[in-house]
Design a protein around this motif. Structure first.
Motif, short mmCIF file in Angstrom:
data_model
loop_
_atom_site.label_atom_id
_atom_site.label_comp_id
_atom_site.label_asym_id
_atom_site.label_seq_id
_atom_site.Cartn_x
_atom_site.Cartn_y
_atom_site.Cartn_z
N ILE A 49 1.16 -1.16 0.05
CA ILE A 49 -0.21 -0.02 0.15
C ILE A 49 0.79 0.88 -0.03
O ILE A 49 1.23 0.91 0.77
CB ILE A 49 -0.95 0.23 0.97
N ALA A 50 0.86 1.21 -1.03
CA ALA A 50 2.29 2.59 -1.31
C ALA A 50 1.11 4.25 -1.11
O ALA A 50 2.19 5.56 -1.04
CB ALA A 50 2.56 2.74 -2.54
N GLY A 51 -0.36 4.55 -1.22
CA GLY A 51 -0.43 5.95 -1.36
C GLY A 51 -1.70 5.98 -1.16
O GLY A 51 -2.67 4.70 -1.69
N TRP A 52 -2.60 6.91 -0.27
CA TRP A 52 -3.52 6.69 -0.03
C TRP A 52 -4.09 8.34 0.52
O TRP A 52 -3.62 9.32 0.49
CB TRP A 52 -4.32 6.01 1.10
N ALA A 53 -5.46 8.81 -0.20
CA ALA A 53 -6.38 9.89 0.35
C ALA A 53 -7.32 9.47 0.62
O ALA A 53 -7.91 8.86 0.42
CB ALA A 53 -6.02 11.07 -0.84
N ARG A 54 -8.42 10.52 1.16
CA ARG A 54 -10.01 10.65 1.48
C ARG A 54 -10.45 12.08 1.95
O ARG A 54 -9.99 13.14 2.53
CB ARG A 54 -10.19 9.30 2.52
N ALA A 55 -11.40 12.02 1.73
CA ALA A 55 -11.76 13.63 1.36
C ALA A 55 -13.46 13.51 1.21
O ALA A 55 -14.09 11.87 1.46
CB ALA A 55 -11.75 13.98 0.16
N TYR A 56 -14.47 14.31 1.69
CA TYR A 56 -16.08 14.44 1.50
C TYR A 56 -16.80 15.01 0.99
O TYR A 56 -16.29 16.83 0.72
CB TYR A 56 -16.33 14.99 3.67
N CYS A 57 -17.56 14.45 0.17
CA CYS A 57 -18.43 15.42 -1.20
C CYS A 57 -19.47 15.80 -0.81
O CYS A 57 -20.41 14.29 -1.32
CB CYS A 57 -18.09 14.67 -1.96
N PRO A 58 -20.26 16.01 -0.61
CA PRO A 58 -21.69 16.43 -0.35
C PRO A 58 -22.54 16.29 -2.00
O PRO A 58 -23.11 17.62 -1.93
CB PRO A 58 -21.95 17.55 0.69
N ARG A 59 -22.68 15.31 -2.17
CA ARG A 59 -23.16 15.57 -3.46
C ARG A 59 -24.17 15.58 -3.78
O ARG A 59 -24.67 16.47 -5.29
CB ARG A 59 -22.11 14.20 -4.41
N TRP A 60 -25.47 15.61 -3.28
CA TRP A 60 -26.89 15.75 -3.34
C TRP A 60 -26.69 17.30 -3.13
O TRP A 60 -28.24 17.59 -3.92
CB TRP A 60 -27.36 15.43 -2.18
N GLN A 61 -25.71 18.05 -2.46
CA GLN A 61 -26.16 19.54 -3.32
C GLN A 61 -25.69 20.22 -4.50
O GLN A 61 -26.12 21.12 -4.74
CB GLN A 61 -24.78 19.88 -1.86
N LEU A 68 -10.74 3.14 -6.24
CA LEU A 68 -11.69 4.02 -6.01
C LEU A 68 -12.74 3.47 -5.39
O LEU A 68 -13.24 2.87 -5.15
CB LEU A 68 -12.04 4.28 -6.52
N SER A 69 -13.00 4.39 -4.13
CA SER A 69 -14.41 3.72 -2.96
C SER A 69 -15.09 4.86 -2.83
O SER A 69 -14.35 5.30 -2.29
CB SER A 69 -13.84 2.68 -1.99
N LEU A 70 -16.46 5.11 -2.76
CA LEU A 70 -17.09 5.81 -2.62
C LEU A 70 -17.93 5.38 -1.36
O LEU A 70 -18.78 3.82 -1.87
CB LEU A 70 -18.23 6.38 -3.81
N SER A 71 -18.82 6.12 -0.75
CA SER A 71 -19.73 5.67 -0.18
C SER A 71 -21.41 6.38 -0.09
O SER A 71 -21.09 7.74 -0.24
CB SER A 71 -19.77 6.03 1.59
N GLU A 72 -22.38 6.45 0.86
CA GLU A 72 -23.90 6.92 -0.16
C GLU A 72 -24.05 8.41 0.62
O GLU A 72 -24.19 8.92 0.60
CB GLU A 72 -24.59 5.63 0.25
N ASN A 73 -22.69 8.51 1.62
CA ASN A 73 -23.11 9.22 2.78
C ASN A 73 -22.16 10.49 2.08
O ASN A 73 -21.87 11.46 2.80
CB ASN A 73 -22.53 8.53 4.10
N GLY A 74 -21.14 10.04 0.89
CA GLY A 74 -20.26 11.43 0.82
C GLY A 74 -18.73 10.67 0.93
O GLY A 74 -18.28 11.94 0.64
#
Length: 420
Positions: free
Chosen positions: A272-284, A404-410
């Motif tokens: 596992i060489a790199g990672w990042a995560r973010a939050y995106c309120p895409r419903w807006q 890539l991984s997405l959740s329904e919560n953003g």
């Protein structure tokens, strides 16, 4: 250049609708094996709950000791415990020779739903002349439910059981963030090792969306409809997609620093060489999801020192949701337009908190075997979305995978895996 704190995957375990154990799981991916079928009692029905990616022939007694512990483990907890023990047993680590105070367990989980049969008597006790009376629940229901009932369904019990079984007394945590849970768990585990707070960590996830109570609680929101056969129902990126198929499963990876692995004579499956995560309120702002995926992926690739030309494939989150798949396709076109794309939910559906772990393991095995697995139900139409979705397994000598991984919560998560 190798570094003593490189974070390596040194063992793994898996329970899935396409196979139990690493060999069967990879065989299923490579051959395009279908893991989605009619649910018993719903054959040939047109309800969204009529199909599911269900695990067959699983017996928790093969993996869980003492066996009496199964009494306080729901099926999902048994899956998680089993895959962790597969990984630990195959690693060659001896608790007597390893400093287990520096062994961590970080797990991705979610709310586990009880089987309807377990609450039938409690509901009956509160029912009078055919009408359920909520006022009686507090007084009568608990008399009909076994005392340790709640322990069978708490999300944190997976990590607890694993730690007890292998005597791991290092940092312990459970991440409950929907479909991104196990990806986030692996990032937390990798971060612990990167900071020197542990030498090894069991990381993974377990989940199930197939329980009828689970589907009743979600009111079947987001599930695919209009399918004619189970094997064609999970169709990520497909022009006729309209939702996801429920599944169940679990996967675990043992993470170690290079120094730890080499000191005990272990073997690396990948890095596992790199990672990042973010939050995106895409419903807006639905368009914001594209930018969030691109930014997060680029951060992970920068940390790993990887250009898109090195990617063996992009391991997509794609579940079959109309808007999410469309945004992810556009984002992948910006990140790595020439890389093959794999959508593994086409094999076993959306298993909730276990999905990302299953997909990450698929990426690790693909790098090991230098073979990109196909995407089920992919067709010539895929090129119209700018995606290279393989219809059959193909050799590709790239040494990196972008997951890539997405959740329904953003949540938006990206992890870069390297062939070590």
């Amino acid at each position: 250049m190798a570094h003593p704190n490189d974070i390596l995957i040194t063992a793994a375990g898996v329970v899935s609708p396409i196979g139990i154990g690493i060999t069967e799981f990879w065989s299923g991916l490579r051959s395009g094996r279908n893991g989605i079928s009619w649910r018993k009692g719903f054959e040939n029905g047109n309800s969204p709950v009529a199909i599911a990616g269900m695990i067959r022939d699983f017996d928790g007694r093969q993996f869980i000791k003492p066996r009496k512990a199964i009494k306080v483990m729901c099926q999902e907890i048994q899956f998680g415990h089993a895959v962790a023990m597969m990984a630990f047993d195959s690693s060659g680590i001896s608790p007597e020779q390893f400093d287990m105070e520096r062994f961590s367990v970080i797990w991705g989980a979610e709310t586990f739903q009880a089987e309807p049969e377990e609450v039938v008597s409690a509901v009956a006790a509160c029912t009078h002349e055919g009408q359920f009376d909520f006022a009686l629940w507090g007084e009568l229901s608990m008399k009909q439910i076994q005392p340790l009932w709640m322990l069978k369904y708490l999300p944190n019990m997976v990590a607890s059981h694993i730690s007890i079984a292998i005597n791991a007394t290092g940092p312990n945590n459970t991440i409950c963030q929907g479909d991104a849970s196990s990806a986030l768990a692996m990032i937390e585990a990798a971060t612990l090792l990167d900071r020197g707070w542990a030498d090894a960590a069991m990381a993974g996830g377990t989940g199930s969306r197939v329980q009828l109570n689970c589907q009743a609680g979600r009111l079947t929101s987001g599930l695919t409809t209009g399918f004619t056969t189970p094997e064609t129902a999970s169709r990520p990126f497909h022009p006729q997609r309209n939702g996801f198929v429920c599944g169940e499963g679990a996967a675990a990876v043992l993470l170690e620093t290079r120094q730890s692995m080499e000191s005990r004579g272990g073997h690396s499956l990948g890095r596992i060489a790199g990672w990042a995560r973010a939050y995106c309120p895409r419903w807006q702002d639905p368009d914001a999801l594209v930018d969030s995926i691109v930014d997060t992926a680029n951060q992970a690739m920068f940390r790993a020192g990887v250009e898109s030309s090195r990617l063996q494939h992009v391991n997509a989150s794609a579940s079959g949701k109309v808007l999410d798949d469309a945004a992810e396709a556009v984002a992948i076109g910006r990140i790595a337009p020439d890389a093959p794309v794999v959508a593994l939910k086409s094999f076993f559906g959306n298993t909730g908190a276990g999905t990302a772990a299953l997909e990450i393991l698929g990426g690790v095995l693909a790098l090991q075997e230098q073979t990109v697995p196909p995407t089920r139900n992919a067709g010539d139409w895929a090129a119209n979305m700018g995606l290279n979705l393989l219809q059959r397994a193909a050799h590709n000598a790239g040494d990196a995978v972008l997951k890539l991984s997405l959740s329904e919560n953003g949540h938006v998560v990206a992890i870069v895996l390297l062939r070590d």
